[in-house]
Write an enzyme that holds these catalytic residues in place. Structure first.
Site, PDB file in Angstrom:
ATOM      1  N   LYS A 237       0.862  -1.191   0.000  1.00 48.05           N
ATOM      2  CA  LYS A 237       0.000   0.000   0.000  1.00 48.05           C
ATOM      3  C   LYS A 237       0.894   1.234   0.000  1.00 48.05           C
ATOM      4  O   LYS A 237       1.805   1.344   0.821  1.00 48.05           O
ATOM      5  CB  LYS A 237      -0.869  -0.030   1.256  1.00 48.05           C
ATOM      6  CG  LYS A 237      -2.268   0.522   1.108  1.00 48.05           C
ATOM      7  CD  LYS A 237      -3.023   0.327   2.424  1.00 48.05           C
ATOM      8  CE  LYS A 237      -4.486   0.669   2.259  1.00 48.05           C
ATOM      9  NZ  LYS A 237      -5.219   0.582   3.549  1.00 48.05           N
TER      10      LYS A 237
HETATM   11  O1  G3P Z   1      -7.748   1.357   5.392  1.00 49.17           O
HETATM   12  C1  G3P Z   1      -8.012   2.525   4.819  1.00 49.17           C
HETATM   13  C2  G3P Z   1      -9.284   3.167   5.188  1.00 49.17           C
HETATM   14  O2  G3P Z   1     -10.285   2.290   4.952  1.00 49.17           O
HETATM   15  C3  G3P Z   1      -9.367   3.806   6.540  1.00 49.17           C
HETATM   16  O3  G3P Z   1     -10.573   4.425   6.659  1.00 49.17           O
HETATM   17  O4  G3P Z   1     -11.331   6.701   7.254  1.00 49.17           O
HETATM   18  O5  G3P Z   1     -12.142   4.735   8.531  1.00 49.17           O
HETATM   19  O6  G3P Z   1      -9.775   5.502   8.757  1.00 49.17           O
HETATM   20  P1  G3P Z   1     -10.962   5.393   7.882  1.00 49.17           P
END
Ligand code: G3P
Length: 228
Positions: free
Chosen positions: A83
């Site tokens: 990633k």
């Molecule tokens: O893994 C990446 C992403 O899905 C993180 O999302 O915004 O819930 O931290 P968030």
């Protein structure tokens, strides 16, 4: 649309993988920082549990260091996808790693222009963060649709991965708009299960069946007659 689980928690992966619905997983430094244990062990365990693409993120900002970290992460397990956060250095690192046959998931993609550059750099996935867009009052469905429709005509193989999923409606929108993958937190997978008519329907079937005790014994006997 395929489902990945978005977590650094091995126990969450164990539970949701048990449903037979997972094709992969995504981690990130924030998710892994919440967990006890060595990151390499966690990432390898998640790879084994999902048996498919599992994203592990580089943390450096300059291309040479990202490439080194990417090569090292890719060696952790055959299912590891590296990633890489979107940036000019991220594009350079993605190009180099993809050239070496290492799959890259470009993360923190928030626009169609970023997604187009990501595809040209050779990324396998472009992760569009729906929740974080909504957090700042930018309609995530509009941006996700722009990304999907921008990538399609170009014949790119880069898959749109809907990320930062906050509720079941994000999942439906991602599928409706043609995203190849959605990476979903365990909490949202549980929310996706729920429907009052399903619960009441199951209770009704059980009650009606149990209202006929001879039917209950009939099925129990039928099961007991089955070869072990
Ligand atoms: O893994 C990446 C992403 O899905 C993180 O999302 O915004 O819930 O931290 P968030």
């Amino acid at each position: 649309m395929r489902f990945f689980i978005d977590t650094g928690s091995v126990s969450e992966v164990e539970e949701i993988a048990g449903w037979g619905i997972l094709s992969g997983a995504t981690t990130n430094p924030s998710l892994l920082a919440k967990e006890d244990g060595e990151p390499g062990d966690i990432i390898r365990r998640i790879c084994d549990l999902v048996g498919g693409p599992t994203s592990a993120e580089v943390v450096s900002d300059d291309a040479p260091a990202m490439i080194e970290e990417g090569r090292a992460l890719a060696k952790l397990h055959e299912h590891v996808v590296v990633k890489v956060p979107f940036s000019a250095d991220g594009l350079a690192a993605t190009h180099a790693l993809s050239d070496e046959g290492i799959r890259v998931n470009m993360t923190l993609v928030f626009s169609a222009t970023q997604a187009l550059l990501t595809a040209q750099a050779g990324a396998t996935y472009a992760s569009c963060f729906m929740g974080r867009l909504d957090d700042i009052s930018i309609d995530s469905a509009t941006v996700t649709e722009e990304i999907v429709t921008a990538l399609r005509p170009g014949g790119t193989t880069t898959q749109v991965l809907a990320a930062s999923i906050r509720h079941p409606e994000h999942v439906v929108t991602a599928a409706r708009l043609g995203c190849e993958v959605a990476t979903v937190p365990a909490k949202v997978f549980h929310q996706m299960l729920n429907h009052p008519l399903t619960e009441s329907g199951r209770e009704r079937f059980k009650a009606d069946w149990q209202s006929r005790p001879e039917f209950v014994s009939w099925l129990r006997e039928l099961v007991s007659k089955q070869p072990a």
